[in-house]
Scaffold this motif. Structure first.
Motif, PDB file in Angstrom:
ATOM      1  N   ILE A   1     -12.939 -46.120 -21.504  1.00 42.73           N
ATOM      2  CA  ILE A   1     -13.376 -47.398 -20.935  1.00 42.73           C
ATOM      3  C   ILE A   1     -14.056 -48.241 -22.012  1.00 42.73           C
ATOM      4  O   ILE A   1     -13.859 -49.445 -22.067  1.00 42.73           O
ATOM      5  N   GLU A   2     -14.834 -47.599 -22.876  1.00 44.88           N
ATOM      6  CA  GLU A   2     -15.505 -48.331 -23.956  1.00 44.88           C
ATOM      7  C   GLU A   2     -14.497 -48.958 -24.911  1.00 44.88           C
ATOM      8  O   GLU A   2     -14.683 -50.094 -25.349  1.00 44.88           O
ATOM      9  N   MET A   3     -13.432 -48.249 -25.231  1.00 45.77           N
ATOM     10  CA  MET A   3     -12.407 -48.815 -26.110  1.00 45.77           C
ATOM     11  C   MET A   3     -11.721 -49.991 -25.416  1.00 45.77           C
ATOM     12  O   MET A   3     -11.395 -50.991 -26.057  1.00 45.77           O
ATOM     13  N   MET A   4     -11.505 -49.886 -24.113  1.00 43.71           N
ATOM     14  CA  MET A   4     -10.887 -50.988 -23.374  1.00 43.71           C
ATOM     15  C   MET A   4     -11.806 -52.211 -23.358  1.00 43.71           C
ATOM     16  O   MET A   4     -11.348 -53.337 -23.520  1.00 43.71           O
ATOM     17  N   ARG A   5     -13.086 -51.983 -23.160  1.00 44.68           N
ATOM     18  CA  ARG A   5     -14.032 -53.114 -23.201  1.00 44.68           C
ATOM     19  C   ARG A   5     -14.017 -53.792 -24.565  1.00 44.68           C
ATOM     20  O   ARG A   5     -14.038 -55.015 -24.657  1.00 44.68           O
ATOM     21  N   GLY A   6     -13.990 -52.996 -25.626  1.00 44.44           N
ATOM     22  CA  GLY A   6     -13.917 -53.555 -26.975  1.00 44.44           C
ATOM     23  C   GLY A   6     -12.621 -54.321 -27.198  1.00 44.44           C
ATOM     24  O   GLY A   6     -12.611 -55.389 -27.807  1.00 44.44           O
ATOM     25  N   TYR A   7     -11.518 -53.776 -26.702  1.00 40.72           N
ATOM     26  CA  TYR A   7     -10.212 -54.447 -26.815  1.00 40.72           C
ATOM     27  C   TYR A   7     -10.253 -55.798 -26.109  1.00 40.72           C
ATOM     28  O   TYR A   7      -9.813 -56.810 -26.650  1.00 40.72           O
ATOM     29  N   ASN A   8     -10.802 -55.804 -24.898  1.00 35.25           N
ATOM     30  CA  ASN A   8     -10.904 -57.073 -24.166  1.00 35.25           C
ATOM     31  C   ASN A   8     -11.780 -58.069 -24.909  1.00 35.25           C
ATOM     32  O   ASN A   8     -11.419 -59.239 -25.049  1.00 35.25           O
ATOM     33  N   ARG A   9     -12.932 -57.618 -25.379  1.00 42.30           N
ATOM     34  CA  ARG A   9     -13.890 -58.516 -26.027  1.00 42.30           C
ATOM     35  C   ARG A   9     -13.406 -59.007 -27.394  1.00 42.30           C
ATOM     36  O   ARG A   9     -13.564 -60.184 -27.727  1.00 42.30           O
ATOM     37  N   LEU A  10     -12.791 -58.122 -28.179  1.00 43.63           N
ATOM     38  CA  LEU A  10     -12.447 -58.464 -29.554  1.00 43.63           C
ATOM     39  C   LEU A  10     -11.028 -58.991 -29.740  1.00 43.63           C
ATOM     40  O   LEU A  10     -10.751 -59.682 -30.723  1.00 43.63           O
ATOM     41  N   LYS A  11     -10.121 -58.664 -28.832  1.00 44.79           N
ATOM     42  CA  LYS A  11      -8.719 -59.049 -29.028  1.00 44.79           C
ATOM     43  C   LYS A  11      -8.166 -59.902 -27.890  1.00 44.79           C
ATOM     44  O   LYS A  11      -7.685 -61.005 -28.118  1.00 44.79           O
ATOM     45  N   LEU A  12      -8.203 -59.384 -26.671  1.00 47.39           N
ATOM     46  CA  LEU A  12      -7.536 -60.064 -25.557  1.00 47.39           C
ATOM     47  C   LEU A  12      -8.229 -61.376 -25.177  1.00 47.39           C
ATOM     48  O   LEU A  12      -7.583 -62.425 -25.105  1.00 47.39           O
ATOM     49  N   ASP A  13      -9.524 -61.326 -24.925  1.00 51.21           N
ATOM     50  CA  ASP A  13     -10.235 -62.546 -24.536  1.00 51.21           C
ATOM     51  C   ASP A  13     -10.148 -63.650 -25.590  1.00 51.21           C
ATOM     52  O   ASP A  13      -9.890 -64.808 -25.242  1.00 51.21           O
ATOM     53  N   PRO A  14     -10.344 -63.352 -26.890  1.00 55.10           N
ATOM     54  CA  PRO A  14     -10.199 -64.416 -27.895  1.00 55.10           C
ATOM     55  C   PRO A  14      -8.791 -65.011 -27.925  1.00 55.10           C
ATOM     56  O   PRO A  14      -8.635 -66.226 -28.104  1.00 55.10           O
ATOM     57  N   MET A  15      -7.752 -64.186 -27.724  1.00 55.76           N
ATOM     58  CA  MET A  15      -6.385 -64.718 -27.694  1.00 55.76           C
ATOM     59  C   MET A  15      -6.219 -65.683 -26.524  1.00 55.76           C
ATOM     60  O   MET A  15      -5.652 -66.764 -26.684  1.00 55.76           O
ATOM     61  N   ILE A  16      -6.734 -65.303 -25.371  1.00 55.53           N
ATOM     62  CA  ILE A  16      -6.606 -66.162 -24.187  1.00 55.53           C
ATOM     63  C   ILE A  16      -7.363 -67.470 -24.402  1.00 55.53           C
ATOM     64  O   ILE A  16      -6.846 -68.547 -24.113  1.00 55.53           O
ATOM     65  N   ARG A  17      -8.575 -67.396 -24.924  1.00 54.41           N
ATOM     66  CA  ARG A  17      -9.362 -68.615 -25.156  1.00 54.41           C
ATOM     67  C   ARG A  17      -8.723 -69.522 -26.204  1.00 54.41           C
ATOM     68  O   ARG A  17      -8.813 -70.747 -26.117  1.00 54.41           O
ATOM     69  N   ALA A  18      -8.069 -68.937 -27.209  1.00 54.37           N
ATOM     70  CA  ALA A  18      -7.477 -69.729 -28.300  1.00 54.37           C
ATOM     71  C   ALA A  18      -6.166 -70.413 -27.905  1.00 54.37           C
ATOM     72  O   ALA A  18      -5.726 -71.320 -28.600  1.00 54.37           O
ATOM     73  N   SER A  19      -5.554 -69.986 -26.830  1.00 58.53           N
ATOM     74  CA  SER A  19      -4.265 -70.543 -26.415  1.00 58.53           C
ATOM     75  C   SER A  19      -4.437 -71.398 -25.173  1.00 58.53           C
ATOM     76  O   SER A  19      -4.738 -70.870 -24.099  1.00 58.53           O
ATOM     77  N   PRO A  20      -4.235 -72.708 -25.265  1.00 58.51           N
ATOM     78  CA  PRO A  20      -4.433 -73.556 -24.101  1.00 58.51           C
ATOM     79  C   PRO A  20      -3.573 -73.146 -22.894  1.00 58.51           C
ATOM     80  O   PRO A  20      -4.055 -73.178 -21.763  1.00 58.51           O
ATOM     81  N   SER A  21      -2.330 -72.724 -23.133  1.00 57.56           N
ATOM     82  CA  SER A  21      -1.487 -72.356 -22.005  1.00 57.56           C
ATOM     83  C   SER A  21      -1.973 -71.081 -21.329  1.00 57.56           C
ATOM     84  O   SER A  21      -1.888 -70.936 -20.102  1.00 57.56           O
ATOM     85  N   LEU A  22      -2.505 -70.130 -22.097  1.00 56.63           N
ATOM     86  CA  LEU A  22      -3.037 -68.904 -21.505  1.00 56.63           C
ATOM     87  C   LEU A  22      -4.373 -69.170 -20.831  1.00 56.63           C
ATOM     88  O   LEU A  22      -4.632 -68.653 -19.738  1.00 56.63           O
ATOM     89  N   ALA A  23      -5.207 -69.968 -21.451  1.00 58.18           N
ATOM     90  CA  ALA A  23      -6.509 -70.276 -20.858  1.00 58.18           C
ATOM     91  C   ALA A  23      -6.353 -71.005 -19.522  1.00 58.18           C
ATOM     92  O   ALA A  23      -7.146 -70.804 -18.600  1.00 58.18           O
ATOM     93  N   ALA A  24      -5.295 -71.791 -19.398  1.00 57.99           N
ATOM     94  CA  ALA A  24      -5.073 -72.523 -18.152  1.00 57.99           C
ATOM     95  C   ALA A  24      -4.652 -71.585 -17.017  1.00 57.99           C
ATOM     96  O   ALA A  24      -4.831 -71.920 -15.843  1.00 57.99           O
ATOM     97  N   ARG A  25      -4.105 -70.440 -17.356  1.00 53.37           N
ATOM     98  CA  ARG A  25      -3.668 -69.473 -16.334  1.00 53.37           C
ATOM     99  C   ARG A  25      -4.813 -68.628 -15.877  1.00 53.37           C
ATOM    100  O   ARG A  25      -4.825 -67.966 -14.941  1.00 53.37           O
TER     101      ARG A  25
END
Length: 79
Positions: free
Chosen positions: A55-79
């Motif tokens: 679970i800790e690795m998943m939290r790190g993945y979300n915080r360091l990789k997935l969430d920044p990708m979503i925030r950086a992409s307007p089309s993903l952030a809109a979804r």
């Protein structure tokens, strides 16, 4: 450039249904997977399951990789 063919095979429009990516560490595998997740989220919103050892690795993945990708992409952030 060395990931181009792999990422093409991982797209939703490619006829391959299974892609085996045997690799060493630090060669872009996580980024290739994130690109696929982003494509699914953008083009055909559907559930995606990413499995990590803890679970800790998943939290790190979300915080360091997935969430920044979503925030950086307007089309993903809109979804």
């Amino acid at each position: 450039p060395y990931l181009r063919a792999i990422m093409e095979a991982m797209t939703l429009s490619h006829p391959a249904r299974r892609v085996t990516f045997v690799k060493s560490a630090q060669v872009g595998g996580s980024e290739a997977a994130l690109n696929l997740i982003g494509q699914i989220m953008d083009e055909t919103p559907a559930p995606v399951l990413v499995m990590l050892p803890s679970i800790e690795m998943m939290r790190g993945y979300n915080r360091l990789k997935l969430d920044p990708m979503i925030r950086a992409s307007p089309s993903l952030a809109a979804r």
